[in-house]
Design an enzyme around this catalytic site. Structure first.
Site, PDB file in Angstrom:
ATOM      1  N   ASP A  25      -9.426  -7.763  -9.048  1.00 25.94           N
ATOM      2  CA  ASP A  25     -10.516  -8.642  -8.630  1.00 25.94           C
ATOM      3  C   ASP A  25     -10.721  -9.726  -9.683  1.00 25.94           C
ATOM      4  O   ASP A  25     -11.167  -9.447 -10.786  1.00 25.94           O
ATOM      5  CB  ASP A  25     -11.784  -7.798  -8.462  1.00 25.94           C
ATOM      6  CG  ASP A  25     -13.021  -8.636  -8.204  1.00 25.94           C
ATOM      7  OD1 ASP A  25     -12.872  -9.803  -7.775  1.00 25.94           O
ATOM      8  OD2 ASP A  25     -14.131  -8.119  -8.430  1.00 25.94           O
ATOM      9  N   ASP A  29     -16.407  -9.927  -7.482  1.00 22.73           N
ATOM     10  CA  ASP A  29     -17.191  -9.530  -6.296  1.00 22.73           C
ATOM     11  C   ASP A  29     -16.812  -8.116  -5.835  1.00 22.73           C
ATOM     12  O   ASP A  29     -17.229  -7.684  -4.759  1.00 22.73           O
ATOM     13  CB  ASP A  29     -17.030 -10.549  -5.153  1.00 22.73           C
ATOM     14  CG  ASP A  29     -15.594 -10.609  -4.639  1.00 22.73           C
ATOM     15  OD1 ASP A  29     -14.715  -9.931  -5.208  1.00 22.73           O
ATOM     16  OD2 ASP A  29     -15.351 -11.343  -3.663  1.00 22.73           O
ATOM     17  N   ASP A 102       3.053  -9.122   5.675  1.00 22.34           N
ATOM     18  CA  ASP A 102       2.880  -8.120   6.722  1.00 22.34           C
ATOM     19  C   ASP A 102       2.641  -8.848   8.045  1.00 22.34           C
ATOM     20  O   ASP A 102       1.794  -9.743   8.113  1.00 22.34           O
ATOM     21  CB  ASP A 102       1.648  -7.269   6.373  1.00 22.34           C
ATOM     22  CG  ASP A 102       1.832  -5.803   6.707  1.00 22.34           C
ATOM     23  OD1 ASP A 102       2.177  -5.513   7.860  1.00 22.34           O
ATOM     24  OD2 ASP A 102       1.613  -4.961   5.814  1.00 22.34           O
ATOM     25  N   ASP A 203       4.511  -4.511  11.250  1.00 26.33           N
ATOM     26  CA  ASP A 203       3.654  -3.372  11.543  1.00 26.33           C
ATOM     27  C   ASP A 203       3.970  -2.775  12.916  1.00 26.33           C
ATOM     28  O   ASP A 203       4.145  -3.521  13.894  1.00 26.33           O
ATOM     29  CB  ASP A 203       2.196  -3.858  11.518  1.00 26.33           C
ATOM     30  CG  ASP A 203       1.181  -2.729  11.497  1.00 26.33           C
ATOM     31  OD1 ASP A 203       1.215  -1.939  10.546  1.00 26.33           O
ATOM     32  OD2 ASP A 203       0.358  -2.655  12.433  1.00 26.33           O
ATOM     33  N   GLU A 259       8.085  -1.120  10.701  1.00 31.01           N
ATOM     34  CA  GLU A 259       7.443   0.199  10.590  1.00 31.01           C
ATOM     35  C   GLU A 259       7.675   0.968  11.890  1.00 31.01           C
ATOM     36  O   GLU A 259       7.203   0.559  12.940  1.00 31.01           O
ATOM     37  CB  GLU A 259       5.946   0.026  10.337  1.00 31.01           C
ATOM     38  CG  GLU A 259       5.278   1.351  10.004  1.00 31.01           C
ATOM     39  CD  GLU A 259       3.784   1.368  10.269  1.00 31.01           C
ATOM     40  OE1 GLU A 259       3.094   2.172   9.639  1.00 31.01           O
ATOM     41  OE2 GLU A 259       3.295   0.586  11.110  1.00 31.01           O
ATOM     42  N   HIS A 332       0.172   2.435   1.634  1.00 29.90           N
ATOM     43  CA  HIS A 332      -1.294   2.378   1.786  1.00 29.90           C
ATOM     44  C   HIS A 332      -1.818   3.324   2.872  1.00 29.90           C
ATOM     45  O   HIS A 332      -3.021   3.414   3.069  1.00 29.90           O
ATOM     46  CB  HIS A 332      -1.685   0.937   2.130  1.00 29.90           C
ATOM     47  CG  HIS A 332      -1.140   0.516   3.452  1.00 29.90           C
ATOM     48  ND1 HIS A 332       0.230   0.370   3.676  1.00 29.90           N
ATOM     49  CD2 HIS A 332      -1.736   0.282   4.637  1.00 29.90           C
ATOM     50  CE1 HIS A 332       0.423   0.044   4.937  1.00 29.90           C
ATOM     51  NE2 HIS A 332      -0.752  -0.018   5.550  1.00 29.90           N
ATOM     52  N   ASP A 333      -0.926   3.978   3.610  1.00 28.31           N
ATOM     53  CA  ASP A 333      -1.348   4.909   4.661  1.00 28.31           C
ATOM     54  C   ASP A 333      -1.162   6.367   4.248  1.00 28.31           C
ATOM     55  O   ASP A 333      -1.423   7.274   5.045  1.00 28.31           O
ATOM     56  CB  ASP A 333      -0.504   4.697   5.935  1.00 28.31           C
ATOM     57  CG  ASP A 333      -0.806   3.382   6.623  1.00 28.31           C
ATOM     58  OD1 ASP A 333      -1.923   2.866   6.475  1.00 28.31           O
ATOM     59  OD2 ASP A 333       0.103   2.882   7.329  1.00 28.31           O
TER      60      ASP A 333
HETATM   61  O1  TEU Z   1       0.229   2.035  10.624  1.00 29.47           O
HETATM   62  C1  TEU Z   1       0.624   2.593  11.828  1.00 29.47           C
HETATM   63  C2  TEU Z   1       0.954   4.021  11.831  1.00 29.47           C
HETATM   64  O2  TEU Z   1       1.591   4.447  12.763  1.00 29.47           O
HETATM   65  C3  TEU Z   1       0.529   4.981  10.817  1.00 29.47           C
HETATM   66  O3  TEU Z   1       1.084   4.787   9.590  1.00 29.47           O
HETATM   67  C4  TEU Z   1      -0.953   5.217  10.769  1.00 29.47           C
HETATM   68  O4  TEU Z   1      -1.705   4.162  10.323  1.00 29.47           O
HETATM   69  C5  TEU Z   1      -1.285   6.361   9.861  1.00 29.47           C
HETATM   70  O5  TEU Z   1      -0.453   7.389  10.146  1.00 29.47           O
HETATM   71  C6  TEU Z   1      -2.695   6.788  10.067  1.00 29.47           C
HETATM   72  O6  TEU Z   1      -2.883   7.958   9.357  1.00 29.47           O
HETATM   73  C7  TEU Z   1       0.058   0.657  10.550  1.00 29.47           C
HETATM   74  C8  TEU Z   1      -0.559   0.242   9.239  1.00 29.47           C
HETATM   75  O7  TEU Z   1       0.301   0.565   8.193  1.00 29.47           O
HETATM   76  C9  TEU Z   1      -1.908   0.868   9.117  1.00 29.47           C
HETATM   77  O8  TEU Z   1      -2.510   0.607   7.872  1.00 29.47           O
HETATM   78  C10 TEU Z   1      -2.757   0.326  10.236  1.00 29.47           C
HETATM   79  O9  TEU Z   1      -4.005   0.976  10.250  1.00 29.47           O
HETATM   80  C11 TEU Z   1      -2.096   0.514  11.597  1.00 29.47           C
HETATM   81  O10 TEU Z   1      -0.733   0.150  11.597  1.00 29.47           O
HETATM   82  C12 TEU Z   1      -2.757  -0.359  12.630  1.00 29.47           C
HETATM   83  O11 TEU Z   1      -2.409  -1.692  12.395  1.00 29.47           O
HETATM   84 CA    CA Z   2     -12.617 -10.820  -5.674  1.00 26.65          CA
END
Ligand code: TEU
Ligand code: CA
Length: 552
Positions: A25, A29, A102, A203, A259, A332-333
């Site tokens: 950051d 903020d 993305d 995605d 993905e 991130h998931d």
């Molecule tokens: O993720 C899609 C997906 O199929 C999974 O990884 C899912 O988000 C995860 O298993 C939930 O536990 C993608 C993105 O990476 C994710 O961050 C988004 O939320 C999702 O698509 C919707 O755009």
């Molecule tokens: Ca910021």
């Protein structure tokens, strides 16, 4: 193999994934931003990585942290401006790296102008940009379950129809059958490619094509079901991706990674086989479900290394010469890889290095996620108030309604929730983990005073420094990137050992996925140690030990 023909920059790249909201950051903020990334470019470059993948930074009401996009051609206010983004791209290029964006086009935000138009009337010219259907006797058109709880259909009062949303109700699915939608997506792609980006992570790409008629699952128990068989790898998916390639991607030297949950290696080759002219790579998910049943990520089981090795070996072998793998242990998931596959207590440093050694000695492109280079662990957040992810918040509401044991529910979030990887990047011992001068949008993981970049770089056991060595070794030994893979001792429950070979070169990766010592009987005499995560070479393996040998 004729390596000169096979060589590509994106195959030899190590990708560093940034979740901008949680990276750094710059303006106090509490939210990470583009200028924050600019300030950290030297740090990222110092790791030796080649490509930065940015999670979505476009305008978004943030129902799903940027995966709900309201304007694909502009930057989210909290993250900065288009001028900041242009500067970021320049600085990344000046530092000798590349930038991929993305692309989220299975759905838009409900605040996207296409959807605002689409929902305004039955005969609006954008109506058919989304998937609208009549209800059946006051119920949704079918029994599909949304990915983030509840029906995949939302009723819209104004026009009296339901729209489909595979994710949250604020993420309506685009209708890919409509060629204007496809052309609109191509335009968005060209907009960013013309600005000079180096590719896309796409995605949920294998969800674009739905089975006509959108058939119900009709589960025996009458409950809602994730109707994946009707929209994963659907009937027109290859046509759509091939068209995207032909009309857009073919004109640029860029990389693409799609993905793709729910694909086998055989199916993957149809997406990434070079002759197919679709994608360069995809993210498969098989190894992400070794510790829970496919349908329920909260039903967590112990990690089964034998099963994990089977999956990895299968992908390594089946894609060799026919496609290209993307290797990752988290994003991130997913929860933090050290907590999930290693040991986040006593052997945190050893196991973090071991897992990085694994990623860096497989055939394929390596992806690491911010914080993986310092062995960040799961958040440790144990109160629902501290969670932010819509997936968790929706699930919790249902758990409360269903009278579930809430302590157990929170425990499962502590192991598996996406917020484990979304807490702020831990930079230093300064307040808020050095991420921000104010309280961040999500609390730092409880470990931040001990685990942070500053401490790591000062430590004689630095994970970052070890990672830099891995990058160097991988670049200097192309067999580690392109060579064939062969697993040894597949039934061993603690060790993952494999050979990589090409022409007359052979390498051996020896990885101890356990906290126990192990005999090392299979080592040939003429093995030369290239790198290990302990300071000396013993005749046996120590907890979470990793070694890379060259065999002469
Ligand atoms: O993720 C899609 C997906 O199929 C999974 O990884 C899912 O988000 C995860 O298993 C939930 O536990 C993608 C993105 O990476 C994710 O961050 C988004 O939320 C999702 O698509 C919707 O755009
Ligand atoms: Ca910021």
């Amino acid at each position: 193999m004729n390596i000169e023909i096979e060589r590509k920059w994106w195959k030899e790249s190590v990708v560093y994934q940034i979740y901008p909201r949680s990276f750094y950051d710059s303006n106090g903020d509490g939210i990470g931003d583009l200028r924050g990334i600019i300030e950290k470019i030297d740090y990222i470059a110092s790791l030796g990585v080649d490509v930065i993948w940015l999670n979505p930074v476009y305008k978004s009401p943030n129902d799903d942290n940027g995966y709900d996009i309201s304007d694909y051609r502009d930057i989210m206010d909290e993250f900065g401006t288009m001028a900041d983004w242009v500067e970021l791209l320049d600085r990344v290029h000046q530092a000798g790296m590349k930038l991929i964006m993305d692309l989220v086009v299975n759905h838009t935000s409900d605040e996207h102008e296409w959807f605002i138009e689409s929902r305004s009337s039955l005969d609006n010219e954008y109506r058919d940009y989304y998937i609208w259907r009549d209800g059946i006797d006051g119920n949704p058109p079918n029994d599909w379950l949304a990915h983030f709880s509840g029906s995949a259909w939302e009723f819209d009062e104004k026009t009296g129809q339901y729209f489909l949303h595979l994710f949250t109700r604020r993420q309506p699915d685009l209708n890919w059958e409509n060629e204007k939608v496809r052309a609109g997506v191509h335009d968005i792609m060209k907009f960013w490619l013309e600005k000079g980006i180096d590719g896309f992570r796409i995605d949920t790409i294998n969800m674009f094509s739905k089975v006509p008629g959108l058939p119900p699952v009709e589960a025996a128990d009458g409950k809602l079901r994730w109707g994946g068989e009707f929209f994963m790898n659907g009937p027109r998916i290859h046509e759509f991706i091939h068209e995207m390639n032909e009309k857009v991607l073919a004109g640029y030297d860029v990389m693409t990674v799609g993905e793709c949950p729910d694909v086998t290696p055989e199916m993957a080759i149809d997406y990434v086989g070079p002759e197919r002219k679709e994608l360069n790579m995809l993210f498969q998910f098989e190894h992400m479900s070794v510790d829970h049943p496919h349908e329920d990520k909260w039903d967590i089981r112990p990690f089964d290394l034998v099963r994990f090795k089977e999956i990895i070996s299968k992908w390594q072998i089946e894609l060799h010469g026919r496609g290209w793998n993307s290797n990752y242990l988290m994003n991130h998931d997913q929860p933090r890889s050290v907590s999930r596959f290693g040991d986040d207590g006593k052997y945190r440093v050893e196991s973090a290095k071991m897992l990085l050694t694994f990623l860096m000695t497989l055939e394929g492109t390596t992806y690491i996620y911010q914080g993986e280079e310092i062995g960040m662990i799961n958040s440790g957040l144990d109160r629902i108030e501290d969670y932010r992810d819509v997936e968790v918040l929706n699930h919790y509401k249902e758990a409360v309604r269903g009278g579930k044991d809430l302590e157990e529910v929170i425990e499962s979030y502590m192991k598996m929730s996406r917020d484990n990887s979304r807490t702020p990047m831990q930079w230093s011992k300064e307040p808020n983990a050095g991420f921000s001068t104010v309280e961040p949008w999500i609390k730092p993981g409880v470990s931040w005073r001990e685990i942070n970049v500053e401490n790591d770089l000062e430590s004689p056991d630095s994970i970052i420094k070890f990672f830099r060595q891995l990058v160097k070794i991988r670049k200097e030994n192309l067999t580690l990137i392109y060579g064939e893979f062969e697993q040894l001792m597949p039934d061993d429950q603690d060790l993952f050992i494999y050979r990589r070979f090409m022409d007359d070169e052979v390498y051996l990766s020896i990885l101890n996925f356990s906290a126990d010592n192990h005999d090392l009987t299979i080592l040939p005499d003429h093995a030369q140690l290239l790198l290990g995560n302990y300071n000396d070479e013993t005749e046996w393996l120590r907890p979470y030990e990793a070694r890379i040998y060259r065999i002469r």
